[in-house]
Design a protein around this motif. Structure first.
Motif, PDB file in Angstrom:
ATOM      1  N   GLY A   1      14.739  28.287  31.078  1.00 52.38           N
ATOM      2  CA  GLY A   1      13.474  28.286  30.246  1.00 52.38           C
ATOM      3  C   GLY A   1      13.058  29.794  30.192  1.00 52.38           C
ATOM      4  N   ASN A   2      12.444  30.071  29.168  1.00 47.18           N
ATOM      5  CA  ASN A   2      12.255  31.476  28.695  1.00 47.18           C
ATOM      6  C   ASN A   2      11.077  31.581  27.858  1.00 47.18           C
ATOM      7  OD1 ASN A   2      13.286  32.615  26.161  1.00 47.18           O
ATOM      8  ND2 ASN A   2      15.197  31.825  26.945  1.00 47.18           N
ATOM      9  N   VAL A   3      10.204  32.841  27.800  1.00 51.07           N
ATOM     10  CA  VAL A   3       9.269  32.878  26.745  1.00 51.07           C
ATOM     11  C   VAL A   3       9.408  34.389  26.187  1.00 51.07           C
ATOM     12  CG1 VAL A   3       6.654  33.506  26.366  1.00 51.07           C
ATOM     13  CG2 VAL A   3       7.660  31.551  27.899  1.00 51.07           C
ATOM     14  N   SER A   4       9.669  34.567  25.016  1.00 54.63           N
ATOM     15  CA  SER A   4       9.679  35.911  24.501  1.00 54.63           C
ATOM     16  C   SER A   4       8.508  36.401  23.633  1.00 54.63           C
ATOM     17  CB  SER A   4      11.100  35.744  23.499  1.00 54.63           C
ATOM     18  OG  SER A   4      10.832  35.062  22.235  1.00 54.63           O
ATOM     19  N   ILE A   5       8.113  37.549  23.484  1.00 51.84           N
ATOM     20  CA  ILE A   5       6.976  38.176  23.107  1.00 51.84           C
ATOM     21  C   ILE A   5       7.370  39.296  22.070  1.00 51.84           C
ATOM     22  CG2 ILE A   5       4.767  39.310  23.377  1.00 51.84           C
ATOM     23  CD1 ILE A   5       4.727  37.814  26.115  1.00 51.84           C
ATOM     24  N   PRO A   6       6.806  39.734  20.759  1.00 51.04           N
ATOM     25  CA  PRO A   6       7.149  40.719  20.085  1.00 51.04           C
ATOM     26  C   PRO A   6       6.986  41.906  20.732  1.00 51.04           C
ATOM     27  CG  PRO A   6       5.516  39.450  18.918  1.00 51.04           C
ATOM     28  CD  PRO A   6       5.955  38.452  20.175  1.00 51.04           C
ATOM     29  N   ALA A   7       7.856  43.024  20.626  1.00 53.88           N
ATOM     30  CA  ALA A   7       7.384  44.068  21.181  1.00 53.88           C
ATOM     31  C   ALA A   7       7.053  44.958  19.970  1.00 53.88           C
ATOM     32  CB  ALA A   7       8.485  44.711  21.710  1.00 53.88           C
ATOM     33  N   THR A   8       7.013  44.706  18.782  1.00 52.85           N
ATOM     34  CA  THR A   8       6.913  45.548  17.694  1.00 52.85           C
ATOM     35  C   THR A   8       5.865  44.694  16.472  1.00 52.85           C
ATOM     36  OG1 THR A   8       8.558  44.895  16.241  1.00 52.85           O
ATOM     37  CG2 THR A   8       9.061  46.566  17.545  1.00 52.85           C
ATOM     38  N   GLN A   9       5.353  45.347  15.828  1.00 54.26           N
ATOM     39  CA  GLN A   9       4.540  44.741  14.742  1.00 54.26           C
ATOM     40  C   GLN A   9       5.274  44.587  13.394  1.00 54.26           C
ATOM     41  OE1 GLN A   9       1.249  43.812  15.625  1.00 54.26           O
ATOM     42  NE2 GLN A   9       1.925  44.298  17.700  1.00 54.26           N
ATOM     43  N   ARG A  10       6.457  44.595  13.353  1.00 52.74           N
ATOM     44  CA  ARG A  10       7.267  44.408  11.955  1.00 52.74           C
ATOM     45  C   ARG A  10       7.715  43.200  11.798  1.00 52.74           C
ATOM     46  NH1 ARG A  10       9.046  48.725   9.264  1.00 52.74           N
ATOM     47  NH2 ARG A  10       9.475  46.983   7.939  1.00 52.74           N
ATOM     48  N   GLY A  11       8.104  42.768  10.664  1.00 53.90           N
ATOM     49  CA  GLY A  11       8.782  41.291  10.587  1.00 53.90           C
ATOM     50  C   GLY A  11       8.111  40.239  10.443  1.00 53.90           C
ATOM     51  N   LEU A  12       8.638  39.211  10.291  1.00 47.67           N
ATOM     52  CA  LEU A  12       7.972  37.809  10.547  1.00 47.67           C
ATOM     53  C   LEU A  12       7.936  37.487  11.983  1.00 47.67           C
ATOM     54  CD1 LEU A  12       6.936  35.188   8.634  1.00 47.67           C
ATOM     55  CD2 LEU A  12       9.145  34.517   8.907  1.00 47.67           C
ATOM     56  N   ARG A  13       6.935  37.035  12.525  1.00 48.98           N
ATOM     57  CA  ARG A  13       6.921  37.002  13.973  1.00 48.98           C
ATOM     58  C   ARG A  13       5.732  36.054  14.390  1.00 48.98           C
ATOM     59  NH1 ARG A  13       4.173  41.763  12.527  1.00 48.98           N
ATOM     60  NH2 ARG A  13       1.973  41.920  13.604  1.00 48.98           N
ATOM     61  N   SER A  14       6.251  35.545  15.529  1.00 48.58           N
ATOM     62  CA  SER A  14       5.105  34.737  16.525  1.00 48.58           C
ATOM     63  C   SER A  14       4.314  35.345  17.476  1.00 48.58           C
ATOM     64  CB  SER A  14       5.894  33.479  16.866  1.00 48.58           C
ATOM     65  OG  SER A  14       5.135  32.556  17.592  1.00 48.58           O
ATOM     66  N   ARG A  15       3.414  34.904  17.897  1.00 54.24           N
ATOM     67  CA  ARG A  15       2.812  35.543  18.962  1.00 54.24           C
ATOM     68  C   ARG A  15       3.639  35.461  20.212  1.00 54.24           C
ATOM     69  NH1 ARG A  15      -2.035  33.231  16.550  1.00 54.24           N
ATOM     70  NH2 ARG A  15      -3.506  35.118  16.046  1.00 54.24           N
ATOM     71  N   PHE A  16       4.307  34.097  20.489  1.00 55.43           N
ATOM     72  CA  PHE A  16       5.159  34.055  21.467  1.00 55.43           C
ATOM     73  C   PHE A  16       6.231  33.133  20.999  1.00 55.43           C
ATOM     74  CE2 PHE A  16       1.804  31.370  22.447  1.00 55.43           C
ATOM     75  CZ  PHE A  16       2.279  30.100  22.762  1.00 55.43           C
ATOM     76  N   VAL A  17       7.541  32.808  21.423  1.00 51.45           N
ATOM     77  CA  VAL A  17       8.421  31.855  21.296  1.00 51.45           C
ATOM     78  C   VAL A  17       8.819  31.304  22.885  1.00 51.45           C
ATOM     79  CG1 VAL A  17      10.803  31.401  20.355  1.00 51.45           C
ATOM     80  CG2 VAL A  17       9.309  32.901  19.441  1.00 51.45           C
ATOM     81  N   THR A  18       8.878  30.162  22.742  1.00 53.63           N
ATOM     82  CA  THR A  18       9.298  29.391  23.912  1.00 53.63           C
ATOM     83  C   THR A  18      10.704  28.757  23.792  1.00 53.63           C
ATOM     84  OG1 THR A  18       8.068  27.269  23.441  1.00 53.63           O
ATOM     85  CG2 THR A  18       6.897  28.847  24.586  1.00 53.63           C
ATOM     86  N   THR A  19      11.693  28.829  24.773  1.00 52.85           N
ATOM     87  CA  THR A  19      12.894  28.318  24.838  1.00 52.85           C
ATOM     88  C   THR A  19      13.141  27.357  25.957  1.00 52.85           C
ATOM     89  OG1 THR A  19      13.651  29.991  23.013  1.00 52.85           O
ATOM     90  CG2 THR A  19      15.356  28.414  24.232  1.00 52.85           C
ATOM     91  N   VAL A  20      13.602  26.118  26.106  1.00 54.85           N
ATOM     92  CA  VAL A  20      14.148  25.494  27.181  1.00 54.85           C
ATOM     93  C   VAL A  20      15.567  25.003  26.958  1.00 54.85           C
ATOM     94  CG1 VAL A  20      11.768  24.946  27.839  1.00 54.85           C
ATOM     95  CG2 VAL A  20      12.907  23.273  26.472  1.00 54.85           C
ATOM     96  N   GLY A  21      16.207  25.041  27.899  1.00 54.51           N
ATOM     97  CA  GLY A  21      17.767  24.309  27.647  1.00 54.51           C
ATOM     98  C   GLY A  21      18.208  23.826  29.033  1.00 54.51           C
ATOM     99  N   LEU A  22      19.373  22.892  28.839  1.00 56.21           N
ATOM    100  CA  LEU A  22      20.039  22.417  29.836  1.00 56.21           C
ATOM    101  C   LEU A  22      21.630  22.411  29.604  1.00 56.21           C
ATOM    102  CD1 LEU A  22      19.614  20.519  32.229  1.00 56.21           C
ATOM    103  CD2 LEU A  22      19.984  18.467  30.735  1.00 56.21           C
ATOM    104  N   ASP A  23      22.324  23.267  30.433  1.00 50.62           N
ATOM    105  CA  ASP A  23      23.744  23.155  30.467  1.00 50.62           C
ATOM    106  C   ASP A  23      24.531  22.518  31.460  1.00 50.62           C
ATOM    107  OD1 ASP A  23      24.203  25.446  28.568  1.00 50.62           O
ATOM    108  OD2 ASP A  23      22.246  25.984  29.372  1.00 50.62           O
ATOM    109  N   TYR A  24      25.558  22.178  31.276  1.00 51.89           N
ATOM    110  CA  TYR A  24      26.626  21.395  32.119  1.00 51.89           C
ATOM    111  C   TYR A  24      27.975  22.111  32.214  1.00 51.89           C
ATOM    112  CZ  TYR A  24      29.926  18.093  34.334  1.00 51.89           C
ATOM    113  OH  TYR A  24      30.819  17.746  35.133  1.00 51.89           O
ATOM    114  N   ALA A  25      28.579  22.772  33.516  1.00 52.75           N
ATOM    115  CA  ALA A  25      29.843  23.435  33.170  1.00 52.75           C
ATOM    116  C   ALA A  25      30.789  22.432  34.018  1.00 52.75           C
ATOM    117  CB  ALA A  25      29.830  24.654  34.325  1.00 52.75           C
ATOM    118  N   PHE A  26      32.228  22.560  33.342  1.00 47.40           N
ATOM    119  CA  PHE A  26      33.167  21.600  33.694  1.00 47.40           C
ATOM    120  C   PHE A  26      34.546  22.584  33.692  1.00 47.40           C
ATOM    121  CE2 PHE A  26      32.885  21.637  28.963  1.00 47.40           C
ATOM    122  CZ  PHE A  26      33.932  21.654  28.877  1.00 47.40           C
ATOM    123  N   GLY A  27      35.665  21.727  34.260  1.00 44.84           N
ATOM    124  CA  GLY A  27      36.983  22.404  34.550  1.00 44.84           C
ATOM    125  C   GLY A  27      37.213  22.803  35.785  1.00 44.84           C
ATOM    126  N   GLY A  28      38.548  23.313  35.963  1.00 45.13           N
ATOM    127  CA  GLY A  28      38.815  23.944  37.268  1.00 45.13           C
ATOM    128  C   GLY A  28      40.181  23.641  37.199  1.00 45.13           C
TER     129      GLY A  28
END
Length: 396
Positions: free
Chosen positions: A369-396
């Motif tokens: 999980g992470n949160v990103s915050i804009p560091a500039t005042q340009r472009g189309l932006r949000s005050r913050f963006v949240t992302t969550v994810g789930l991964d599974y690794a396989f093989g060997g």
């Protein structure tokens, strides 16, 4: 200022108000909603051609920014969280890093031969600003008339836009050899837009138009390949990454660029015990945009099952300057200037600061999980963006 000039302005405004007693409403595709809101004009400027040109410019800028944001949305790094490399001295396979790696910054490590991963991320964005313009508070000026001897416009049209997206990305990565990985990312986007246009004449407000649209669908898919240039046993790694974005998203709903795009990235990674550093730099382009991007990340693993990540990610989009108001003399009302939005020269540079963590829940399952915050005042932006994810690794 003459009474005749002010009287002409008042008569023109009253005529438009009488024609718009009932606000218009629409429910249509997103691109049409923007057109509807940007062209439903009541401010009498006396120049239909320039009004149409200004509306077209604003719509094109908003559409392009939306396309750039949604179709080139930074996807989670294609680098596998669990990496492996051969140990020539022992004749075995060992873990390539104590870190699970960053989120959006690519690292040079590869998954390892016949090892792969699959995963899903959910990213939520609520756009609030376009450059210095606030989209949600109703102050987004699109047209106005102002007497030169008055500090503020007497007739103003403003927009309020509530724009948001939720993106679910399904991704897979496979190590073809110890140096070569291939991957794919399939984003599905739900995009909503609710807007209203208001005319304010001498402090009196009239709702002119409202519109709402929502869409869900496949955005532009990404196919990637990474080749490690340095030996898998080296603690310092260099790699090159190529990415192809396929035009699988609907352009009328702002889910796709409408043409394929490609790009390349050079990555460098260093590891010192539980700390890893990663740097990226590259460029990409299509018929819609030309951009360069960079990324820098630092990862720390306080335990074998936890990685803390801090990142800085930035991009520069060419030939897309800021939206700014232009001022021209009103052709029929003496002493009055008309303000319209135009796209200024230059490019748009944006950056974001990202902070988050990756946790090895059990086995090779990884929750992130992470949160990103804009560091500039340009472009189309949000005050913050949240992302969550789930991964599974396989093989060997």
């Amino acid at each position: 200022m003459s009474c005749a000039s002010r009287g002409s302005a008042l008569v023109g405004a009253v005529v438009f108000w009488l024609a718009l007693v009932t606000p218009a409403a629409a429910q249509q595709p997103l691109a049409d909603v923007l057109s509807f809101l940007l062209t439903n004009q009541a401010v009498p400027t006396g120049d239909f051609v320039k009004d149409a040109q200004s509306s077209a410019v604003t719509k094109a800028a908003l559409t392009r920014l939306l396309l750039v944001e949604l179709t080139t949305l930074p996807l989670n790094s294609s680098s596998a969280a669990f990496t492996y490399q051969p140990n020539a001295a022992l004749g075995t396979i060992q873990q390539g890093s104590e870190s699970f790696g960053p989120f959006f910054t690519e690292r040079s490590l590869t998954a390892g031969r016949r090892r792969g991963s699959i995963g899903m991320t959910v990213q939520t964005v609520r756009y609030t600003h376009l450059d210095q313009l606030d989209l949600r508070d109703g102050s987004f000026l699109v047209a106005a008339n102002q007497f030169r001897d008055e500090p503020q416009p007497f007739d103003v049209e403003t927009l309020r836009l509530a724009l948001g997206s939720t993106t679910v990305t399904f991704a897979g990565n496979l190590g073809v050899t110890d140096r070569l990985d291939i991957g794919v990312a399939v984003p599905v986007v739900r995009l909503t837009l609710e807007g209203s246009r208001v005319n304010t004449y001498r402090g009196a407000r009239l709702l002119q138009a409202t519109a709402f649209a929502t869409t869900i669908g496949l955005a532009d898919m990404a196919v990637r390949a990474k080749f490690r240039l340095t030996s898998p046993q080296s603690p310092t790694a260099l790699a090159v990454i190529g990415e192809l974005r396929l035009p699988t998203g609907r352009t009328e709903d702002l889910l796709g660029e409408g043409s394929a795009s490609g790009g390349g990235l050079l990555t460098a990674s260093w590891q010192v015990g539980r700390i890893s550093l990663d740097l990226n730099g590259g460029a990409s382009g299509s018929e819609v945009r030309k951009e360069s991007r960079y990324g820098a990340a630092a990862s720390f693993s306080p335990s074998p099952r936890l990685t803390l990540v801090g990142e800085l990610a930035g991009r520069r989009i060419g030939n897309l300057g800021p939206l700014t108001p232009s001022r021209v003399t009103h052709p029929t009302i003496v002493g009055v200037d008309t303000l319209r939005l135009v796209v200024g020269p230059g490019s748009t540079s944006t950056a974001a600061i990202v902070a988050g963590a990756k946790w090895n829940v059990f086995g090779t399952w990884l929750l992130a999980g992470n949160v990103s915050i804009p560091a500039t005042q340009r472009g189309l932006r949000s005050r913050f963006v949240t992302t969550v994810g789930l991964d599974y690794a396989f093989g060997g």
